[in-house]
Write an enzyme that holds these catalytic residues in place. Structure first.
Site, PDB file in Angstrom:
ATOM      1  N   GLU A  70      40.766  42.696  40.543  1.00  0.00           N
ATOM      2  CA  GLU A  70      40.743  41.227  40.512  1.00  0.00           C
ATOM      3  C   GLU A  70      42.143  40.632  40.452  1.00  0.00           C
ATOM      4  OE1 GLU A  70      38.640  43.130  38.814  1.00  0.00           O
ATOM      5  OE2 GLU A  70      36.735  42.536  39.682  1.00  0.00           O
ATOM      6  N   HIS A 139      28.494  40.906  31.776  1.00  0.00           N
ATOM      7  CA  HIS A 139      28.175  40.381  33.109  1.00  0.00           C
ATOM      8  C   HIS A 139      27.233  39.177  33.029  1.00  0.00           C
ATOM      9  CE1 HIS A 139      29.309  44.582  33.899  1.00  0.00           C
ATOM     10  NE2 HIS A 139      29.666  44.182  35.099  1.00  0.00           N
TER      11      HIS A 139
END
Lengths: 337, 375
Positions: A70, A139
């Site tokens: 990321e 998540h």
């Protein structure tokens, strides 16, 4: 008018903007869809199929599959934006914010300010939020309040397919970095969506329904839950005004304050944790600027201050429910009568 | 005896109406009511309107109290002669059911969906209602509006004739790409649209800028115009509210749009949030602000009207009537008054720029009368 899902609306927005403006590029993990697997490079289009078909139409120079890193995705996208491209980068789960926050918080958000307005950062970061799939604590978070708290970032939290398309196109055409939060349980939700491109201005709340008794403010999936609660309350004779801010930064303070000045009663519904949240922010706004209009304490309906549980039974309790929203409205409505 | 009982049911106004809420009754139980008299006010998500009595009779029973929300076709009230007993009314009410969709009503619903035509290369959306051998009617909306402006008009004219409501170029569901926005070009487009529909001759009804287009068309192809009803029409004088035009083109947010739309009507309560939202959804589409600015420039530059055809209107052979609201804040009612010498002019009190919505029943009667006198 055709009914489209949020997934279709987002896909259409991306494709139309990429056709209109060659500077728009898409970058992220699996955005082309499983590159290298059996030669099926456009098989899926991201983990949830939002970018499906873009690779086939626009090719690998504009639909860029990345390694699972990321920090590199966000760094590359922020840099590309400053050089004149208009990247739409994907941060698959907002929970992964931690590994790339410098690129967002201290780079993308600051360029325009640090370079005296001479640099623009037309960057969109699409990211998934929300609990409800038993995806566990790493998540399932709704972290839009963190982005909202950073000057230099704009933050969008759509609740339906019509808004999703218009707000994503607005985000792509905006010259500042925009965080675009998509709730992972809402991609199949359908609404009437025009085929033509259109934009919805940031900082303009949507009044979902009118009512004079209690103001209810909700975002993303909570808009639907609040709507359900308000249906039940209407049968009891309690009429609520439901406001969906649509963007948390900028925030449409006027629409919120005007409504509370009329109703005098406010419930804020937020799927995020309660501390330093949008619920806290809006409650503070109203306490500060509409105190004299209040007839009852402001009530917040939020998740508890805990990680999102994995066990489905606990996760169900964690997420604000229509029943909890209705109870809060009843309490606020009853107060002082 | 139930055949003597008339069920008064929730009407369907416009494409999207599924239910309505009773605001209040303008008649009381036991009063006799003439067909066309104002009976009750109904609010939909889009607009509040007065429903007129569908037939003459005695209003025997109000079934839906103020505040009640009913589906389209739901029972509002019963009309019946005095000879019908209270018991018979009760029996009728308990037996009443909202009609289930049948093959016929489904076919009607399908026919009541908008379609598209090709007017010499321009894609235009239109809605056709009604059928019959009589000369069809064509409805032309005003600047920034679309065919939904005729939600109260179109069904009322569609007895025994086809009635077409068109989205003008740049508007509603029609193409936003146009090369020419001037009155003559738009009038020619109307001719092409009629060709595409296979219509040789038509009753023309135009509102505001749509009235201006209707006048231009009637001057260019007079043989195709059976009658001409002009509602708060453009092209009849030099003045227009330039702030409205400019504000409408500019408005991108709810607050501005609401302020601008309130100028259209005498009673601002008529403009609902959904109506504002519909306008904003149209205005957000790519190309719409640009096409509106273009049309405004061609028709209403610098706060006035570019094209004035007042004298030519008086020379038209087809029967013409002028309809206006006394409180019109967009185009002054003086434009109608100045024409009153040669042409029938109907001015409604306490009415703004939308007489066909604000005084729908009476305006429908005027249009129907002109059409029928000509037939």
């Amino acid at each position: 008018m055709p009914l489209k899902s949020i997934r279709q609306a987002l896909n259409e927005a991306l494709a139309q903007e990429m056709r209109r403006d060659p500077r728009v590029v898409v970058i992220g993990e699996d955005v082309a869809g499983g590159a290298g697997s059996q030669g099926q490079r456009d098989a899926y289009g991201g983990v949830l199929g939002v970018t499906k078909g873009l690779f086939g139409e626009f090719g690998e120079s504009r639909v860029i599959d990345t390694p699972i890193t990321e920090s590199a995705i966000m760094g590359a996208a922020a840099g590309a934006a400053v050089t004149g491209l208009r990247p739409v980068a994907e941060l698959m789960f907002c929970d992964f914010l931690g590994v790339c926050f410098d690129q967002i918080l201290n780079q993308a958000a600051k360029f325009r300010y640090m370079f005296g307005g001479k640099a623009k950062t037309p960057l969109v970061i699409r990211t998934m939020i929300g609990a409800g799939r038993s995806a566990a604590a790493q998540h399932s978070q709704s972290l839009y309040h963190i982005f909202t708290s950073v000057p230099g970032l704009k933050c969008v939290v759509p609740s339906n397919a019509y808004d999703a398309k218009g707000l994503l196109i607005e985000a792509i055409r905006d010259d500042d970095p925009v965080i675009f939060c998509e709730h992972k349980l809402m991609y199949d939700l359908r609404a009437e969506v025009p085929d033509e491109p259109y934009t919805i201005p940031f900082g303009e709340a949507n009044i979902v329904r009118d009512g004079d008794d209690v103001t209810v403010i909700a975002l993303a999936r909570m808009v639907r839950y609040a709507d359900e609660a308000i249906d039940a309350l209407a049968k009891e004779g309690i009429e609520c005004e439901l406001i969906d801010p649509r963007t948390t930064s900028p925030l449409d303070e006027d629409t919120i304050l005007e409504s509370v000045e009329r109703t005098g009663r406010l419930v804020v519904v937020d799927e995020a944790t309660p501390r330093c949240s949008m619920a806290a922010d809006i409650a503070a706004l109203v306490a500060d600027k509409a105190f004299a209009s209040l007839k009852a304490p402001v009530k917040r309906v939020t998740a508890p201050h805990t990680p999102v549980p994995f066990a489905p039974s606990l996760e169900k309790l964690y997420i604000p429910s229509p029943e909890r929203i209705a109870d809060a409205v009843r309490e606020v409505h009853r107060y002082g009568r | 005896m139930t055949s003597e009982i008339t069920a008064i049911t929730m009407p369907k106004w416009g494409l999207t109406m599924t239910e309505g809420t009773v605001v209040g009754w303008l008649k009381q139980e036991g009063q006799s009511v003439a067909a066309g008299e104002e009976l009750l006010e109904i609010e939909t998500t889009k607009i509040t309107n007065v429903m007129e009595a569908p037939a003459s009779g005695i209003l025997r029973r109000i079934v839906a109290a103020p505040g009640a929300t009913l589906p389209v076709g739901g029972l509002l009230a019963l009309a019946a002669p005095e000879s019908v007993s209270e018991g018979e009314l009760d029996t009728f009410i308990s037996a009443f059911a909202v009609p289930e969709p049948t093959a016929e009503t489904t076919a009607d619903a399908e026919a009541a969906k908008p379609r598209e035509l090709d007017a010499a290369g321009l894609r235009l959306r239109y809605l056709a209602l009604g059928e019959g051998d009589s000369v069809p009617a064509l409805l032309l909306h005003g600047f920034g509006a679309d065919l939904n402006t005729w939600m109260f008009t179109q069904p009322a004219l569609a007895e025994g004739r086809q009635v077409i409501a068109l989205d003008l170029p740049g508007h509603g569901g029609s193409t936003k790409q146009i090369d020419h926005a001037d009155p003559a070009s738009l009038a020619d487009t109307i001719g092409h649209a009629l060709d595409a529909l296979g219509i040789k001759r038509t009753h023309l009804i135009g509102h505001s800028m749509g009235g201006g287009i209707a006048i231009s068309f009637a001057l260019r192809q007079p043989e195709r115009v059976a009658t001409l009803s002009l509602i708060a029409s453009a092209s009849l004088g030099a003045e227009i509210n330039g702030a409205f035009i400019e504000g409408f083109v500019r408005a991108a947010r709810r607050r501005e749009a609401t302020e601008v739309l309130n100028l259209l009507v005498h009673d601002p309560g008529l403009v609902s949030r959904t109506m504002v939202e519909d306008v904003l959804r149209y205005k957000r589409l790519d190309g719409v602000p640009a096409v509106l600015a273009r049309i405004a420039e061609a028709w209403f530059p610098t706060g006035g009207q570019r094209i004035v055809l007042r004298d030519a209107v008086a020379s038209l052979k087809s029967p013409v009537q002028i309809i206006w609201g006394r409180e019109d804040r967009i185009i002054p009612v003086a434009h109608a008054e100045e024409l009153a010498a040669g042409i029938p002019v109907h001015i409604f009190e306490q009415t703004g720029h939308l007489p066909h919505m604000e005084k729908s029943g009476e305006v429908n009667r005027l249009i129907n009368r002109l059409i029928q006198n000509q037939a």
